[in-house]
Motif scaffolding. Structure first.
Motif, PDB file in Angstrom:
ATOM      1  N   GLY A 271       0.810  -1.215   0.000  1.00  0.00           N
ATOM      2  CA  GLY A 271       0.000   0.000   0.000  1.00  0.00           C
ATOM      3  C   GLY A 271       0.841   1.261   0.000  1.00  0.00           C
ATOM      4  N   ILE A 272       1.934   1.259   0.748  1.00  0.00           N
ATOM      5  CA  ILE A 272       2.846   2.410   0.765  1.00  0.00           C
ATOM      6  C   ILE A 272       3.486   2.603  -0.602  1.00  0.00           C
ATOM      7  N   ILE A 273       3.877   1.501  -1.240  1.00  0.00           N
ATOM      8  CA  ILE A 273       4.483   1.593  -2.575  1.00  0.00           C
ATOM      9  C   ILE A 273       3.474   2.125  -3.593  1.00  0.00           C
ATOM     10  N   LEU A 274       2.227   1.693  -3.492  1.00  0.00           N
ATOM     11  CA  LEU A 274       1.203   2.136  -4.446  1.00  0.00           C
ATOM     12  C   LEU A 274       0.964   3.642  -4.364  1.00  0.00           C
ATOM     13  N   VAL A 275       0.858   4.163  -3.160  1.00  0.00           N
ATOM     14  CA  VAL A 275       0.621   5.598  -3.033  1.00  0.00           C
ATOM     15  C   VAL A 275       1.859   6.383  -3.437  1.00  0.00           C
ATOM     16  N   ARG A 276       3.041   5.791  -3.270  1.00  0.00           N
ATOM     17  CA  ARG A 276       4.270   6.423  -3.734  1.00  0.00           C
ATOM     18  C   ARG A 276       4.304   6.487  -5.250  1.00  0.00           C
ATOM     19  N   MET A 277       3.862   5.425  -5.892  1.00  0.00           N
ATOM     20  CA  MET A 277       3.812   5.408  -7.349  1.00  0.00           C
ATOM     21  C   MET A 277       2.805   6.420  -7.884  1.00  0.00           C
ATOM     22  N   SER A 278       1.713   6.627  -7.163  1.00  0.00           N
ATOM     23  CA  SER A 278       0.696   7.575  -7.620  1.00  0.00           C
ATOM     24  C   SER A 278       1.225   9.002  -7.642  1.00  0.00           C
ATOM     25  N   THR A 279       2.165   9.330  -6.751  1.00  0.00           N
ATOM     26  CA  THR A 279       2.725  10.680  -6.744  1.00  0.00           C
ATOM     27  C   THR A 279       3.664  10.917  -7.923  1.00  0.00           C
ATOM     28  N   LYS A 280       4.155   9.833  -8.536  1.00  0.00           N
ATOM     29  CA  LYS A 280       5.065   9.963  -9.676  1.00  0.00           C
ATOM     30  C   LYS A 280       4.344   9.893 -11.012  1.00  0.00           C
ATOM     31  N   SER A 281       3.091   9.507 -11.004  1.00  0.00           N
ATOM     32  CA  SER A 281       2.343   9.364 -12.243  1.00  0.00           C
ATOM     33  C   SER A 281       1.770  10.700 -12.696  1.00  0.00           C
ATOM     34  N   GLN A 282       1.733  10.896 -14.009  1.00  0.00           N
ATOM     35  CA  GLN A 282       1.183  12.111 -14.603  1.00  0.00           C
ATOM     36  C   GLN A 282      -0.225  11.900 -15.161  1.00  0.00           C
ATOM     37  N   ASN A 283      -0.686  10.657 -15.159  1.00  0.00           N
ATOM     38  CA  ASN A 283      -2.004  10.316 -15.690  1.00  0.00           C
ATOM     39  C   ASN A 283      -3.021  10.343 -14.559  1.00  0.00           C
ATOM     40  N   GLY A 284      -4.039  11.185 -14.697  1.00  0.00           N
ATOM     41  CA  GLY A 284      -5.037  11.314 -13.645  1.00  0.00           C
ATOM     42  C   GLY A 284      -5.782  10.032 -13.363  1.00  0.00           C
ATOM     43  N   ARG A 285      -6.120   9.286 -14.406  1.00  0.00           N
ATOM     44  CA  ARG A 285      -6.832   8.023 -14.217  1.00  0.00           C
ATOM     45  C   ARG A 285      -5.949   7.016 -13.496  1.00  0.00           C
ATOM     46  N   CYS A 286      -4.670   6.977 -13.848  1.00  0.00           N
ATOM     47  CA  CYS A 286      -3.737   6.065 -13.196  1.00  0.00           C
ATOM     48  C   CYS A 286      -3.555   6.429 -11.727  1.00  0.00           C
ATOM     49  N   VAL A 287      -3.521   7.728 -11.431  1.00  0.00           N
ATOM     50  CA  VAL A 287      -3.381   8.180 -10.049  1.00  0.00           C
ATOM     51  C   VAL A 287      -4.565   7.714  -9.212  1.00  0.00           C
ATOM     52  N   ARG A 288      -5.782   7.868  -9.758  1.00  0.00           N
ATOM     53  CA  ARG A 288      -6.979   7.438  -9.037  1.00  0.00           C
ATOM     54  C   ARG A 288      -6.992   5.933  -8.820  1.00  0.00           C
ATOM     55  N   PHE A 289      -6.562   5.184  -9.842  1.00  0.00           N
ATOM     56  CA  PHE A 289      -6.534   3.727  -9.721  1.00  0.00           C
ATOM     57  C   PHE A 289      -5.541   3.287  -8.643  1.00  0.00           C
ATOM     58  N   LEU A 290      -4.348   3.865  -8.652  1.00  0.00           N
ATOM     59  CA  LEU A 290      -3.339   3.505  -7.656  1.00  0.00           C
ATOM     60  C   LEU A 290      -3.794   3.891  -6.252  1.00  0.00           C
ATOM     61  N   PHE A 291      -4.468   5.033  -6.135  1.00  0.00           N
ATOM     62  CA  PHE A 291      -4.948   5.452  -4.820  1.00  0.00           C
ATOM     63  C   PHE A 291      -6.030   4.500  -4.302  1.00  0.00           C
ATOM     64  N   CYS A 292      -6.921   4.067  -5.189  1.00  0.00           N
ATOM     65  CA  CYS A 292      -7.958   3.096  -4.777  1.00  0.00           C
ATOM     66  C   CYS A 292      -7.328   1.776  -4.351  1.00  0.00           C
TER      67      CYS A 292
END
Length: 267
Positions: A74-95
């Motif tokens: 879970g920590i890795i997923l939210v870390r990856m979301s901060t590096k992504s530029q795609n809004g849909r990908c950010v929402r998916f990783l956060f979920c």
């Protein structure tokens, strides 16, 4: 805002319902009284029944899956979301982050209930004491995460730091407590736990390495495709350490001075 408040209230109600369902009833406590009394002392190999052995393994599996796998993921997923530029990908990783953390909390709670119902709980050793503190902070963390301030609010930076540092502390302490639990299992059963300790070490090391690589992956990939000058311009001074940026600035300053001197001599 109203919908957000309702979701938060629903989450709190669901948390209390889950706790009440998982908590042992009086009947269950009475039925397990003899088992708890028989485990007031250290369990010797001769006293380790197949049922108790299975419960110990299940307790260890719940906490390994929670603190040793789902929480780090879970920590890795939210870390990856901060590096992504795609809004849909950010929402998916956060979920995925939210789902993994909720599953980790539920698994750890199941392991705690299993321990309270079946094992000795005098809290006379570090494993039980650390576990009790972990359960308290573990349930505090998702509540803090659910009541996060909106972006742009001054309180958001403080909330983010506290939520991040508490999550890291819970995960690291939980993994350490799993190691302590494996050691206690070995002491009480005389069974070797080297294989499980090794597997846990390999898994945690891989997850820690992956977590550290997230920040450097994009820059490392650029090394084989772009020249140094392009790397300096596209990275926007973020990938170089402070000391190296200062050295580059000093070199550029010296070069500009030399150019000015050459121009003056030509005149």
């Amino acid at each position: 805002m109203l919908a957000s408040g309702r979701r938060r209230l629903l989450f709190l109600c669901a948390s209390f319902v889950i706790l009440s369902l998982l908590a042992p009833s009086n009947g269950a406590s009475n039925s397990m009284e003899n088992i708890n009394q028989s485990h007031n002392k250290a369990v010797h190999p001769s006293e380790m029944t197949p049922k108790v052995s299975f419960q110990l393994k299940l307790h260890a599996l719940f906490h390994w899956s929670s603190f040793g796998f789902l929480m780090p993921v879970g920590i890795i997923l939210v870390r990856m979301s901060t590096k992504s530029q795609n809004g849909r990908c950010v929402r998916f990783l956060f979920c995925c982050h939210v789902i993994s953390q909720i599953a980790a909390v539920l698994l750890a709670t199941g392991g705690a209930v299993l321990s309270l119902m079946n094992f000795e709980n005098s809290f006379s050793n570090n494993h039980q004491r650390v576990g009790l503190a972990l359960y308290a902070f573990m349930w505090l963390q998702p509540i803090i995460g659910f009541f996060r301030p909106e972006r742009g609010v001054k309180l958001r930076s403080r909330w983010y730091f506290f939520h991040w540092i508490l999550g890291i502390a819970i995960c690291a302490t939980g993994i350490t407590n799993v190691y302590i639990g494996l050691r206690i299992y070995h002491d009480r059963t005389t069974k070797s736990v080297r294989l499980w300790t090794g597997l846990l070490t390999v898994e945690v090391s891989f997850l820690a390495f992956f977590y550290l690589m997230i920040d450097r992956w994009s820059y490392m990939m650029k090394q084989g495709h772009l020249p140094v000058q392009q790397l300096r311009t596209t990275d926007n001074h973020r990938t170089y350490p402070t000391t190296l940026r200062k050295e580059l600035a000093m070199v550029q300053s010296e070069m500009s001075k030399q150019k000015d001197n050459v121009g003056r001599l030509a005149l």
